[in-house]
Design a protein around this motif. Structure first.
Motif, short mmCIF file in Angstrom:
data_model
loop_
_atom_site.label_atom_id
_atom_site.label_comp_id
_atom_site.label_asym_id
_atom_site.label_seq_id
_atom_site.Cartn_x
_atom_site.Cartn_y
_atom_site.Cartn_z
N PRO A 132 33.51 59.98 29.75
CA PRO A 132 34.88 59.87 30.25
C PRO A 132 35.00 58.65 31.16
CG PRO A 132 33.69 61.56 31.47
CD PRO A 132 32.76 61.08 30.39
N VAL A 133 35.74 57.66 30.72
CA VAL A 133 35.85 56.42 31.48
C VAL A 133 37.33 56.05 31.67
CG1 VAL A 133 33.62 55.51 30.75
CG2 VAL A 133 35.64 55.05 29.37
N ASP A 134 37.60 55.33 32.75
CA ASP A 134 38.95 54.84 32.98
C ASP A 134 39.01 53.35 32.72
OD1 ASP A 134 37.70 53.68 35.14
OD2 ASP A 134 38.51 55.08 36.61
N ASP A 135 40.16 52.74 32.97
CA ASP A 135 40.35 51.32 32.66
C ASP A 135 39.38 50.43 33.43
OD1 ASP A 135 42.22 51.47 30.71
OD2 ASP A 135 43.94 50.99 31.98
N SER A 136 39.12 50.74 34.69
CA SER A 136 38.26 49.88 35.50
C SER A 136 36.82 49.91 34.99
CB SER A 136 38.30 50.31 36.97
OG SER A 136 37.87 51.66 37.12
N VAL A 137 36.33 51.10 34.62
CA VAL A 137 34.98 51.20 34.07
C VAL A 137 34.90 50.52 32.71
CG1 VAL A 137 33.19 52.79 33.26
CG2 VAL A 137 34.49 53.33 35.33
N MET A 138 35.94 50.68 31.91
CA MET A 138 35.96 50.08 30.58
C MET A 138 35.91 48.55 30.66
SD MET A 138 35.82 50.70 27.46
CE MET A 138 35.99 52.46 27.71
N LEU A 139 36.56 48.00 31.68
CA LEU A 139 36.54 46.55 31.86
C LEU A 139 35.12 46.04 32.01
CD1 LEU A 139 38.05 43.86 32.35
CD2 LEU A 139 38.08 44.44 34.77
N PHE A 140 34.33 46.72 32.83
CA PHE A 140 32.96 46.27 33.07
C PHE A 140 32.02 46.64 31.91
CE2 PHE A 140 34.73 46.40 37.37
CZ PHE A 140 34.38 45.12 37.79
N LEU A 141 32.37 47.65 31.14
CA LEU A 141 31.57 47.99 29.97
C LEU A 141 31.67 46.93 28.87
CD1 LEU A 141 31.90 51.86 29.39
CD2 LEU A 141 29.84 50.58 29.98
N GLY A 142 32.69 46.07 28.99
CA GLY A 142 32.81 45.00 28.01
C GLY A 142 31.61 44.07 28.02
N PHE A 143 30.99 43.89 29.18
CA PHE A 143 29.83 43.00 29.26
C PHE A 143 28.64 43.54 28.48
CE2 PHE A 143 25.96 41.31 31.06
CZ PHE A 143 26.22 39.95 31.20
N PRO A 144 28.17 44.78 28.72
CA PRO A 144 27.04 45.28 27.92
C PRO A 144 27.37 45.43 26.44
CG PRO A 144 27.89 47.02 29.34
CD PRO A 144 28.53 45.74 29.78
N LEU A 145 28.65 45.66 26.12
CA LEU A 145 29.04 45.73 24.71
C LEU A 145 28.74 44.40 24.03
CD1 LEU A 145 30.47 47.04 22.26
CD2 LEU A 145 32.61 46.12 23.17
N GLY A 146 29.26 43.31 24.60
CA GLY A 146 28.99 41.99 24.04
C GLY A 146 27.52 41.65 24.08
N PHE A 147 26.85 42.01 25.16
CA PHE A 147 25.43 41.68 25.36
C PHE A 147 24.56 42.24 24.24
CE2 PHE A 147 21.20 42.51 27.01
CZ PHE A 147 20.90 41.36 27.71
N PHE A 148 24.70 43.52 23.94
CA PHE A 148 23.78 44.14 22.98
C PHE A 148 24.18 43.91 21.53
CE2 PHE A 148 22.56 46.72 26.72
CZ PHE A 148 21.19 46.57 26.64
N VAL A 149 25.47 44.09 21.19
CA VAL A 149 25.84 43.98 19.77
C VAL A 149 25.77 42.55 19.27
CG1 VAL A 149 27.27 46.05 19.87
CG2 VAL A 149 28.33 43.82 20.20
N SER A 150 25.87 41.56 20.17
CA SER A 150 25.70 40.16 19.77
C SER A 150 24.24 39.74 19.88
CB SER A 150 26.57 39.24 20.62
OG SER A 150 27.93 39.47 20.40
N GLY A 151 23.58 40.17 20.96
CA GLY A 151 22.19 39.79 21.17
C GLY A 151 21.25 40.25 20.07
N VAL A 152 21.63 41.31 19.37
CA VAL A 152 20.78 41.82 18.30
C VAL A 152 20.61 40.79 17.18
CG1 VAL A 152 22.54 42.86 16.81
CG2 VAL A 152 20.31 43.97 17.04
N PHE A 153 21.56 39.83 17.09
CA PHE A 153 21.48 38.81 16.04
C PHE A 153 20.68 37.58 16.43
CE2 PHE A 153 25.38 41.15 15.03
CZ PHE A 153 25.22 41.38 13.68
N SER A 154 20.35 37.44 17.70
CA SER A 154 19.79 36.19 18.19
C SER A 154 18.49 35.80 17.49
CB SER A 154 19.56 36.27 19.69
OG SER A 154 19.43 35.01 20.27
N GLY A 155 17.63 36.77 17.23
CA GLY A 155 16.36 36.46 16.60
C GLY A 155 16.39 36.48 15.08
N MET A 156 17.56 36.76 14.50
CA MET A 156 17.64 36.95 13.05
C MET A 156 17.32 35.67 12.28
SD MET A 156 18.29 39.66 11.21
CE MET A 156 19.40 40.70 12.16
N GLY A 157 17.88 34.55 12.72
CA GLY A 157 17.67 33.30 11.99
C GLY A 157 16.21 32.89 11.95
N ALA A 158 15.52 32.98 13.12
CA ALA A 158 14.11 32.61 13.18
C ALA A 158 13.26 33.55 12.32
CB ALA A 158 13.62 32.65 14.63
#
Length: 424
Positions: free
Chosen positions: A324-350
């Motif tokens: 259960p999260v509100d708008d303020s918590v959701m705002l800060f959850l945007g950072f780990p969302l981008g961090f993990f779902v994008s970071g998973v691709f970083s080593g793919m090319g190599a």
């Protein structure tokens, strides 16, 4: 390597590897990174102008979704074709062609007069979008030395977040200066900018020595590499597991990023998702995730890094759909969302560069990554169908869990390639 280079490398520091690059390697690094950023910029324009097209053209959400799906499918085909081309005509030449291709059809998107014309132009643009990733990943992977390959390729991949951020800035600028009916067209017309970058690539970037040596060997031995070799008895298992790895990464990414906004708006009634602040948090998180993962893929190894970021992405899916999260918590959850779902691709090319031999590297890498993209693009559809009988949040969690679970299993079965010297 000269004495100065050795001393620089041994002096430590996060950028020691970059200072040790030759001028040729640096030009290749920046050409691939900027190419990825421009690719992302042109690609992300659509997401910003969809509300305007719905208002001005009367498009339905289904029409808008169809444009996105067609783009994903053609980008998968384009990446596959570009992989074959890079083995036949060269990595650099293929990179030039794909950049010119997506720039040209992005401009045509800005000139479209109706939905059918936009769908056709955007679909054709997808061929270049997918092809540019493949050609760029192979090029930078073959140029950089083994011990730094993960960092270099991962930091090149981070160019995607920079292009995403650039598209958001240009969107804000154009829509503040022009009326909406002209602003959306101006964004797509700016898509011509990547074409100018090809002039730099043509003049300053050379084919990797590995590729040149391979082509000379084929000429003297009269033996041409074949795309079908990736399905030969010696390579089929590697190709299949690589497809499963990329399917998991992209299926999980599409499952989370496609449906989470709808879930949070309609079922949690959160409003922060439509703000620039939330988007900025996700983009910054994405860039940091790419960079951190780039260093970890060399430090921990390819497999452990994939598992770490896949597990983090699963946790994010649970946090968004269960807590259960509100708008303020959701705002800060945007950072780990981008961090993990994008970071998973970083080593793919190599990793994909290291899995396949030089003679079929483009074919293997292009097929594996883009077949994963094609299969992964079906996850949003499956979630939509399953959510008719299940809660949307629960459906997102299940499919994201399946996707990242498949990715982790594939990573466990594939060989560790960190530090592997590419064959000559």
């Amino acid at each position: 390597m000269n004495t100065q280079t050795i001393s620089t490398t041994e002096s430590g520091g996060y950028l020691a590897w970059f200072h040790a690059l030759t001028s040729k390697e640096r030009r290749t690094f920046w050409s691939c990174k900027v190419g990825y950023a421009l690719d992302a910029m042109d690609t992300q324009f659509l997401s910003f102008v969809i509300p305007t097209l719905i208002a001005t053209w009367g498009l339905s959400k289904g029409d808008a979704g169809l444009i996105g799906t067609v783009t994903l499918l053609t980008s998968a085909a384009g990446g596959w074709i570009a992989g074959i081309m890079s083995d036949r005509i060269g990595r650099v030449r293929t990179l030039q062609i794909t950049i010119l291709w997506f720039a040209f059809f992005t401009v045509l998107c800005g000139l479209a007069q109706n939905f059918t014309q936009l769908l056709l132009a955007r679909g054709l643009m997808g061929f270049g979008m997918g092809g540019e990733w493949t050609a760029g990943a192979i090029l930078i992977g073959e140029v950089i030395r083994a011990k730094d390959r993960g960092k270099a390729v991962g930091m090149v991949q981070a160019g995607w977040a920079l292009g995403w951020g650039t598209s958001a800035i240009l969107y804000a600028l154009m829509f503040s200066l022009l009326p909406p009916e002209w602003a959306w067209r101006s964004l797509f017309l700016l898509g011509i900018l990547p074409a100018l970058f090809v002039i730099f690539i043509r003049r300053f970037v050379d084919e990797p020595e590995l590729y040149v040596a391979q082509k000379k060997h084929e000429e003297t031995s009269a033996q041409q590499a074949s795309f079908w070799e990736i399905f030969s008895p010696s390579m089929f298992s590697t190709t299949l597991r690589a497809v499963l790895l990329t399917t998991g990464a992209q299926g999980g990414y599409y499952a989370i990023t496609t449906w989470l906004p709808t879930f949070l708006k309609t079922e949690r009634h959160l409003t922060v998702l439509g703000t620039g602040g939330y988007l900025a948090m996700v983009i910054v998180g994405s860039y940091v995730g790419y960079i951190v993962s780039a260093f970890l893929t060399d430090l921990l190894g390819r497999k452990k890094n994939f598992i770490l970021f896949a597990a983090g992405s699963m946790c994010i899916a649970v946090a968004y759909t269960r807590l259960p999260v509100d708008d303020s918590v959701m705002l800060f959850l945007g950072f780990p969302l981008g961090f993990f779902v994008s970071g998973v691709f970083s080593g793919m090319g190599a990793f994909l560069t290291e899995l396949f031999p030089t003679r079929i590297r483009g074919s293997g890498q292009g097929f594996s990554y883009n077949m994963g993209r094609a299969v992964g693009s079906l996850f949003p559809l499956m979630i939509g169908l399953a959510s008719k009988d299940m809660a949307l949040g629960e459906t997102i969690g299940i499919f994201a869990g399946i996707a990242y679970g498949v990715m982790m299993l594939a990573a466990l079965t594939l060989p560790e390639t960190a530090g592997k010297k590419l064959d000559n």
